[in-house]
Design a protein around this motif. Structure first.
Motif, PDB file in Angstrom:
ATOM      1  N   ALA A  50      -7.758   1.511  -9.483  1.00 53.06           N
ATOM      2  CA  ALA A  50      -7.339   0.891  -8.225  1.00 53.06           C
ATOM      3  C   ALA A  50      -8.262  -0.251  -7.835  1.00 53.06           C
ATOM      4  O   ALA A  50      -7.798  -1.306  -7.382  1.00 53.06           O
ATOM      5  CB  ALA A  50      -7.311   1.947  -7.116  1.00 53.06           C
ATOM      6  N   ARG A  51      -9.569  -0.063  -8.011  1.00 52.65           N
ATOM      7  CA  ARG A  51     -10.531  -1.108  -7.644  1.00 52.65           C
ATOM      8  C   ARG A  51     -10.316  -2.370  -8.470  1.00 52.65           C
ATOM      9  O   ARG A  51     -10.511  -3.481  -7.986  1.00 52.65           O
ATOM     10  CB  ARG A  51     -11.956  -0.581  -7.822  1.00 52.65           C
ATOM     11  CG  ARG A  51     -12.952  -1.269  -6.936  1.00 52.65           C
ATOM     12  CD  ARG A  51     -14.285  -0.563  -6.844  1.00 52.65           C
ATOM     13  NE  ARG A  51     -14.997  -0.567  -8.107  1.00 52.65           N
ATOM     14  CZ  ARG A  51     -15.585   0.513  -8.644  1.00 52.65           C
ATOM     15  NH1 ARG A  51     -15.544   1.673  -8.045  1.00 52.65           N
ATOM     16  NH2 ARG A  51     -16.220   0.411  -9.782  1.00 52.65           N
ATOM     17  N   ASP A  93      -5.911  -3.356  -7.639  1.00 53.82           N
ATOM     18  CA  ASP A  93      -5.367  -3.513  -6.300  1.00 53.82           C
ATOM     19  C   ASP A  93      -5.813  -4.835  -5.684  1.00 53.82           C
ATOM     20  O   ASP A  93      -7.013  -5.103  -5.578  1.00 53.82           O
ATOM     21  CB  ASP A  93      -5.827  -2.349  -5.416  1.00 53.82           C
ATOM     22  CG  ASP A  93      -5.030  -2.279  -4.120  1.00 53.82           C
ATOM     23  OD1 ASP A  93      -4.824  -3.328  -3.487  1.00 53.82           O
ATOM     24  OD2 ASP A  93      -4.621  -1.166  -3.749  1.00 53.82           O
ATOM     25  N   ARG A 153      -6.108  -5.709  -2.754  1.00 55.73           N
ATOM     26  CA  ARG A 153      -6.976  -5.559  -1.572  1.00 55.73           C
ATOM     27  C   ARG A 153      -8.445  -5.725  -1.930  1.00 55.73           C
ATOM     28  O   ARG A 153      -9.244  -6.121  -1.102  1.00 55.73           O
ATOM     29  CB  ARG A 153      -6.773  -4.193  -0.926  1.00 55.73           C
ATOM     30  CG  ARG A 153      -5.437  -4.037  -0.233  1.00 55.73           C
ATOM     31  CD  ARG A 153      -5.302  -2.654   0.320  1.00 55.73           C
ATOM     32  NE  ARG A 153      -5.444  -1.688  -0.769  1.00 55.73           N
ATOM     33  CZ  ARG A 153      -5.542  -0.382  -0.623  1.00 55.73           C
ATOM     34  NH1 ARG A 153      -5.537   0.137   0.574  1.00 55.73           N
ATOM     35  NH2 ARG A 153      -5.657   0.412  -1.666  1.00 55.73           N
TER      36      ARG A 153
END
Length: 189
Positions: A66-67, A70, A72
């Motif tokens: 995810a890091r 993603d 974000r």
């Protein structure tokens, strides 16, 4: 201990381990990650289109995945892009400011014209046309929309001919030939 694999995805390889569709348009089974990586339990952190090449990260750690993937977290991704046409300061300025695409404004990108990089030959090669110039751009994005680099270069009048992702965050393709991979230490931050 989490695993992290850097893979140089060749042109024509799907960014997945199986081909759910079964095959391409009349060209038989399509190449997948399983044709190159026999490491159980790892999955791609992000994607590269079948017609794009370069760095793909794989991990068995969901938080790390995810890091990396993603938007974000805004991990910078640098692409070396061969485009059709002559790169102008105006085109580079548009890329740097951000562009309006069908799915909204892009974030500002880092963009600069570069000399042709020393890359491996692509198979199949990019079509050469004597009457149409081509050039290279290094483009760094902090978001990852579907086919974003291709759509951005097209929006400034420079259609993409070849697209190679060179860097994701601190990881690069240095020393990796197409189809090769290596395992690296997982960052502890």
């Amino acid at each position: 201990m989490a695993r992290l694999i850097l893979f140089n995805k060749p042109y024509g390889v799907l960014s997945q381990f199986t081909d759910a569709a079964g095959q391409g348009a009349g060209d038989g089974p399509r190449a997948t990650l399983s044709d190159h990586i026999a490491v159980p339990g790892v999955y791609p952190a992000g994607r590269l289109d079948r017609d794009s090449e370069g760095l793909l990260l794989l991990t068995d750690d969901g938080r790390l995945q995810a890091r990396i993937a993603d938007p974000r977290f805004k991990a910078p991704k640098t692409y070396l892009v061969q485009v059709e046409g002559t790169v102008t300061d105006a085109a580079l300025d548009q890329l740097r400011r951000g562009l309006r695409l069908k799915d909204g404004m892009t974030l500002p990108a880092e963009a600069k014209a570069i000399d042709p990089p020393q890359l491996w030959p692509r198979d199949p090669p990019v079509r050469f046309r004597k009457t149409v110039p081509d050039a290279w751009i290094a483009l760094t994005l902090r978001e990852g929309r579907n086919r974003q680099v291709r759509r951005m270069t097209a929006a400034v009048g420079l259609p993409t001919l070849r697209l190679v992702r060179w860097r994701i965050g601190d990881w690069t393709l240095d020393g990796l030939a197409p189809g090769d991979w290596r395992e690296v230490a997982v960052p502890t931050h």
